[in-house]
Design a protein around this motif. Structure first.
Motif, PDB file in Angstrom:
ATOM      1  N   LEU A 144       0.826  -1.212   0.000  1.00  0.00           N
ATOM      2  CA  LEU A 144       0.000   0.000   0.000  1.00  0.00           C
ATOM      3  C   LEU A 144       0.857   1.258   0.000  1.00  0.00           C
ATOM      4  O   LEU A 144       0.567   2.218  -0.717  1.00  0.00           O
ATOM      5  N   LEU A 145       1.924   1.255   0.799  1.00  0.00           N
ATOM      6  CA  LEU A 145       2.781   2.434   0.865  1.00  0.00           C
ATOM      7  C   LEU A 145       3.481   2.664  -0.481  1.00  0.00           C
ATOM      8  O   LEU A 145       3.558   3.799  -0.960  1.00  0.00           O
ATOM      9  N   GLN A 146       3.979   1.595  -1.103  1.00  0.00           N
ATOM     10  CA  GLN A 146       4.632   1.765  -2.405  1.00  0.00           C
ATOM     11  C   GLN A 146       3.633   2.222  -3.471  1.00  0.00           C
ATOM     12  O   GLN A 146       3.982   2.999  -4.358  1.00  0.00           O
ATOM     13  N   LEU A 184      -6.639   5.415  -0.587  1.00  0.00           N
ATOM     14  CA  LEU A 184      -5.353   4.796  -0.265  1.00  0.00           C
ATOM     15  C   LEU A 184      -4.610   5.622   0.775  1.00  0.00           C
ATOM     16  O   LEU A 184      -4.052   5.074   1.736  1.00  0.00           O
ATOM     17  N   TRP A 185      -4.594   6.929   0.595  1.00  0.00           N
ATOM     18  CA  TRP A 185      -3.901   7.817   1.544  1.00  0.00           C
ATOM     19  C   TRP A 185      -4.449   7.618   2.964  1.00  0.00           C
ATOM     20  O   TRP A 185      -3.685   7.491   3.929  1.00  0.00           O
ATOM     21  N   LEU A 186      -5.766   7.597   3.100  1.00  0.00           N
ATOM     22  CA  LEU A 186      -6.379   7.434   4.429  1.00  0.00           C
ATOM     23  C   LEU A 186      -6.012   6.091   5.046  1.00  0.00           C
ATOM     24  O   LEU A 186      -5.744   6.001   6.248  1.00  0.00           O
ATOM     25  N   GLU A 187      -5.991   5.042   4.226  1.00  0.00           N
ATOM     26  CA  GLU A 187      -5.661   3.713   4.745  1.00  0.00           C
ATOM     27  C   GLU A 187      -4.205   3.645   5.202  1.00  0.00           C
ATOM     28  O   GLU A 187      -3.904   3.116   6.283  1.00  0.00           O
ATOM     29  N   VAL A 188      -3.301   4.191   4.397  1.00  0.00           N
ATOM     30  CA  VAL A 188      -1.881   4.166   4.766  1.00  0.00           C
ATOM     31  C   VAL A 188      -1.655   4.947   6.060  1.00  0.00           C
ATOM     32  O   VAL A 188      -0.938   4.496   6.955  1.00  0.00           O
ATOM     33  N   TRP A 189      -2.270   6.123   6.184  1.00  0.00           N
ATOM     34  CA  TRP A 189      -2.086   6.901   7.393  1.00  0.00           C
ATOM     35  C   TRP A 189      -2.731   6.237   8.600  1.00  0.00           C
ATOM     36  O   TRP A 189      -2.200   6.312   9.709  1.00  0.00           O
ATOM     37  N   ASN A 190      -3.837   5.551   8.407  1.00  0.00           N
ATOM     38  CA  ASN A 190      -4.450   4.817   9.509  1.00  0.00           C
ATOM     39  C   ASN A 190      -3.525   3.707  10.005  1.00  0.00           C
ATOM     40  O   ASN A 190      -3.387   3.491  11.208  1.00  0.00           O
ATOM     41  N   ARG A 191      -2.880   3.023   9.054  1.00  0.00           N
ATOM     42  CA  ARG A 191      -1.964   1.941   9.421  1.00  0.00           C
ATOM     43  C   ARG A 191      -0.646   2.460   9.992  1.00  0.00           C
ATOM     44  O   ARG A 191       0.110   1.709  10.602  1.00  0.00           O
ATOM     45  N   SER A 192      -0.360   3.745   9.798  1.00  0.00           N
ATOM     46  CA  SER A 192       0.936   4.281  10.205  1.00  0.00           C
ATOM     47  C   SER A 192       1.116   4.324  11.719  1.00  0.00           C
ATOM     48  O   SER A 192       2.226   4.485  12.208  1.00  0.00           O
ATOM     49  N   GLN A 193       0.030   4.165  12.455  1.00  0.00           N
ATOM     50  CA  GLN A 193       0.148   4.164  13.916  1.00  0.00           C
ATOM     51  C   GLN A 193       1.099   3.074  14.396  1.00  0.00           C
ATOM     52  O   GLN A 193       1.758   3.217  15.424  1.00  0.00           O
ATOM     53  N   ASN A 194       1.140   1.966  13.648  1.00  0.00           N
ATOM     54  CA  ASN A 194       2.008   0.848  14.032  1.00  0.00           C
ATOM     55  C   ASN A 194       3.171   0.655  13.061  1.00  0.00           C
ATOM     56  O   ASN A 194       3.825  -0.379  13.081  1.00  0.00           O
ATOM     57  N   ALA A 195       3.416   1.652  12.206  1.00  0.00           N
ATOM     58  CA  ALA A 195       4.468   1.522  11.197  1.00  0.00           C
ATOM     59  C   ALA A 195       5.850   1.744  11.815  1.00  0.00           C
ATOM     60  O   ALA A 195       5.986   2.405  12.851  1.00  0.00           O
ATOM     61  N   ASP A 196       6.860   1.214  11.137  1.00  0.00           N
ATOM     62  CA  ASP A 196       8.231   1.425  11.619  1.00  0.00           C
ATOM     63  C   ASP A 196       8.729   2.810  11.188  1.00  0.00           C
ATOM     64  O   ASP A 196       8.051   3.535  10.461  1.00  0.00           O
ATOM     65  N   ALA A 197       9.920   3.159  11.651  1.00  0.00           N
ATOM     66  CA  ALA A 197      10.455   4.502  11.416  1.00  0.00           C
ATOM     67  C   ALA A 197      10.654   4.774   9.924  1.00  0.00           C
ATOM     68  O   ALA A 197      10.401   5.878   9.453  1.00  0.00           O
ATOM     69  N   ASP A 198      11.086   3.758   9.176  1.00  0.00           N
ATOM     70  CA  ASP A 198      11.306   3.949   7.736  1.00  0.00           C
ATOM     71  C   ASP A 198      10.000   4.306   7.032  1.00  0.00           C
ATOM     72  O   ASP A 198       9.958   5.234   6.224  1.00  0.00           O
ATOM     73  N   ARG A 211       7.322   5.606   8.309  1.00  0.00           N
ATOM     74  CA  ARG A 211       6.854   6.933   8.739  1.00  0.00           C
ATOM     75  C   ARG A 211       7.670   8.040   8.062  1.00  0.00           C
ATOM     76  O   ARG A 211       7.130   9.089   7.701  1.00  0.00           O
ATOM     77  N   ASP A 212       8.971   7.807   7.876  1.00  0.00           N
ATOM     78  CA  ASP A 212       9.805   8.788   7.161  1.00  0.00           C
ATOM     79  C   ASP A 212       9.344   8.937   5.714  1.00  0.00           C
ATOM     80  O   ASP A 212       9.325  10.039   5.166  1.00  0.00           O
ATOM     81  N   ARG A 213       8.984   7.826   5.093  1.00  0.00           N
ATOM     82  CA  ARG A 213       8.520   7.877   3.705  1.00  0.00           C
ATOM     83  C   ARG A 213       7.180   8.599   3.591  1.00  0.00           C
ATOM     84  O   ARG A 213       6.940   9.339   2.643  1.00  0.00           O
ATOM     85  N   GLN A 214       6.320   8.399   4.582  1.00  0.00           N
ATOM     86  CA  GLN A 214       5.052   9.126   4.594  1.00  0.00           C
ATOM     87  C   GLN A 214       5.295  10.623   4.786  1.00  0.00           C
ATOM     88  O   GLN A 214       4.655  11.462   4.134  1.00  0.00           O
ATOM     89  N   ALA A 215       6.222  10.947   5.669  1.00  0.00           N
ATOM     90  CA  ALA A 215       6.551  12.355   5.904  1.00  0.00           C
ATOM     91  C   ALA A 215       7.126  12.993   4.637  1.00  0.00           C
ATOM     92  O   ALA A 215       6.888  14.171   4.367  1.00  0.00           O
ATOM     93  N   ALA A 216       7.868  12.225   3.851  1.00  0.00           N
ATOM     94  CA  ALA A 216       8.438  12.751   2.598  1.00  0.00           C
ATOM     95  C   ALA A 216       7.323  13.114   1.613  1.00  0.00           C
ATOM     96  O   ALA A 216       7.424  14.117   0.888  1.00  0.00           O
TER      97      ALA A 216
END
Length: 200
Positions: free
Chosen positions: A58-60, A106-120, A122-127
């Motif tokens: 989903l993130l990719q 897709l954006w909403l789903e990825v951000w919802n899942r980001s609560q448990n995402a690793d640092a990498d 989260r950095d990619r989402q921040a980018a």
């Protein structure tokens, strides 16, 4: 005796495009590794080899979609037009097309899942967020320097405007009753008129 020819794996971009198309046509809930595998002629195990998890897929897919939006955003923001016309174009690109817009779904789903995402992750989402923010800051700064906009702090104004756009966009994407894209664009343009042009 001839050896059987192996079917090459489809290019990564084809997989990501197929995932996005499935979200658009069938909704995110229908996007499973098995269903995507059938779509591109791969086993779900093969897809997991490439993407490891559905979260990574989903993130990719979001990054791929954002890359395409980034090209369109650059085209809009570098064309010959006033700062306000380019700002309106930015807002038009930002706000979802309507209920269940696939990119925003897709954006909403990825951000919802980001609560448990690793640092990498989260950095990619921040980018992703950072690219939208930098472009908006540059556009506002240009409008201020040309005295098309009143003297605002571009970074602070961009932060507030994007928060407004995110809130309104979520209403459109989830199909909140009483809201639609046209109404939201009207509200945003009123805010921009009052906050950027009042003293210009």
């Amino acid at each position: 005796m001839s050896t059987p020819r192996r079917t090459p794996a489809p290019p990564r971009e084809r997989i990501l495009a197929a995932a996005m198309e499935m979200i658009a046509e069938r909704g995110l809930e229908k996007l499973t590794m098995a269903a995507l595998g059938r779509e591109v002629g791969m086993s779900s195990g093969h897809l997991l080899y490439y993407f490891r998890t559905k979260d990574e897929l989903l993130l990719q897919t979001l990054e791929w979609s954002e890359g395409r939006l980034g090209v369109e955003r650059a085209r809009l923001l570098t064309r010959t037009a006033t700062a306000r016309e380019r700002l309106d174009a930015y807002v038009d690109l930002y706000v979802p097309d309507g209920h269940r817009d696939p990119h925003w779904t897709l954006w909403l789903e990825v951000w919802n899942r980001s609560q448990n995402a690793d640092a990498d992750a989260r950095d990619r989402q921040a980018a992703i967020e950072g690219a939208w923010h930098r472009d908006l800051v540059a556009l506002i700064a240009q409008g201020v320097s040309r005295t098309e906009f009143r003297a605002v702090d571009p970074d602070r104004f961009a932060t507030r405007l994007r928060a407004l756009l995110d809130g309104f966009s979520i209403h459109v994407a989830i199909g909140l009753r009483g809201t639609d894209r046209g109404m939201i664009l009207g509200h945003v343009r009123e805010v921009l008129d009052e906050s950027l042009l009042a003293d210009a």
